[in-house]
Design a protein around this motif. Structure first.
Motif, PDB file in Angstrom:
ATOM      1  N   LYS A   1       0.838  -1.213   0.000  1.00 15.59           N
ATOM      2  CA  LYS A   1       0.000   0.000   0.000  1.00 15.59           C
ATOM      3  C   LYS A   1       0.867   1.257   0.000  1.00 15.59           C
ATOM      4  O   LYS A   1       0.548   2.237  -0.669  1.00 15.59           O
ATOM      5  CB  LYS A   1      -0.933   0.011   1.212  1.00 15.59           C
TER       6      LYS A   1
ATOM      7  N   THR B   1      -5.496  -6.877  -2.526  1.00 18.64           N
ATOM      8  CA  THR B   1      -6.832  -7.437  -2.296  1.00 18.64           C
ATOM      9  C   THR B   1      -6.752  -8.929  -1.984  1.00 18.64           C
ATOM     10  O   THR B   1      -7.397  -9.410  -1.045  1.00 18.64           O
ATOM     11  CB  THR B   1      -7.730  -7.187  -3.527  1.00 18.64           C
TER      12      THR B   1
ATOM     13  N   HIS C   1      -2.881  -3.226  -6.690  1.00 16.74           N
ATOM     14  CA  HIS C   1      -4.163  -3.361  -5.989  1.00 16.74           C
ATOM     15  C   HIS C   1      -4.677  -4.800  -5.962  1.00 16.74           C
ATOM     16  O   HIS C   1      -5.115  -5.275  -4.899  1.00 16.74           O
ATOM     17  CB  HIS C   1      -5.212  -2.405  -6.569  1.00 16.74           C
TER      18      HIS C   1
END
Length: 124
Positions: A44, A56, A52
């Motif tokens: 992050k 996730t 991303h």
């Protein structure tokens, strides 16, 4: 900046080593939750949109491991996607040593997916 980059490299190496061991045994040990959380936070902090899907899937893996009962098929699928997505972002690494570490991590994730799935490749 140099220290932060070196921390990322150490963490990539440690994660690759972890995945190369007995994953079934490692899942039951304390510290896995912290390792996954550290990995999530590091990714992050990079602020790279292409990461991303990796973040996730790591969050889903962390949540699943925290649930108590393991679904080997789901874990295999998540590890397989993580391996594929890690391989896709290796080109983002500007330094050859980092690129090599990411390539090794992607391979280790795919091997871990096979291990969890009992030697079969875990497809989506």
């Amino acid at each position: 900046m140099q220290k932060h980059e070196s921390q990322h490299q150490v963490h990539l190496d440690a994660t690759t080593d972890f995945l190369g061991g007995d994953l079934q045994e490692a899942i039951t040990k304390a510290g896995l939750d912290n390792r996954l959380q550290r990995w999530i936070e590091e990714l992050k902090d990079l602020h790279v949109p292409e990461l991303h899907p990796v973040v996730t899937d790591l969050q889903a893996l962390k949540a699943h491991f925290g649930g108590g009962t393991l679904d080997h098929k789901l874990v295999g699928q998540l590890l397989h996607r993580l391996g594929d997505n890690t391989a896709k972002v290796t080109s983002l690494a500007t330094e050859p040593p980092v690129r090599l570490r990411l390539e090794n991590l992607g391979k280790a994730l795919l091997e871990a997916a096979k291990q969890v799935a009992g030697g079969r490749a875990a497809a989506d």
